[in-house]
Design an enzyme around this catalytic site. Structure first.
Site, mmCIF file in Angstrom:
data_model
loop_
_atom_site.group_PDB
_atom_site.id
_atom_site.type_symbol
_atom_site.label_atom_id
_atom_site.label_comp_id
_atom_site.label_asym_id
_atom_site.label_seq_id
_atom_site.Cartn_x
_atom_site.Cartn_y
_atom_site.Cartn_z
ATOM 1 C CB CYS A 31 25.449 40.728 101.851
ATOM 2 S SG CYS A 31 25.870 41.765 100.441
ATOM 3 C CB CYS A 34 27.277 39.088 99.228
ATOM 4 S SG CYS A 34 27.907 40.581 100.004
#
Length: 110
Positions: A31, A34
């Site tokens: 991600c 992230c």
């Protein structure tokens, strides 16, 4: 991961959030947002709240049961707990200021 960030999983999650304020980042290695959030937590949020709150990360690929338990539908998702109870939830990349203010608000006001 630095010493400022705790790696959380099913075996240590409940004990970690049981007392005080704990910010938990639900994330995954694939991600992009992230990956952008980790240095924000590590370099800005953790030092700002040191001694008043813990910062932990849950890799949803490795701890899927925690993601399911908390209904995580998109990542990054930030959950902030106070004495084991969910106090606040945020989804998406957040600024250091937003996260520090959220944690401080919970530390002060519960």
């Amino acid at each position: 991961m630095s010493q400022n960030l705790l790696t959380l999983n099913a075996s240590n999650f409940d004990a970690t959030i049981a007392e005080g304020v704990t910010l938990v980042d639900f994330w995954a290695p694939w991600c992009g947002p992230c990956q952008m959030l980790t240095p924000i937590l590590e370099n800005h949020v953790a030092p700002a709240v040191e001694g008043r709150a813990k910062i932990g990360k849950v890799n949803i690929d490795e701890s899927r049961e925690l993601a399911v338990k908390f209904g995580i539908k998109s990542i990054p998702t930030i959950l902030i707990f106070k004495d084991g109870q969910l106090a606040q939830q945020m989804t998406g990349l957040q600024s250091a200021d937003t996260l520090v203010k959220a944690v401080e608000g919970i530390v002060v006001n519960g």
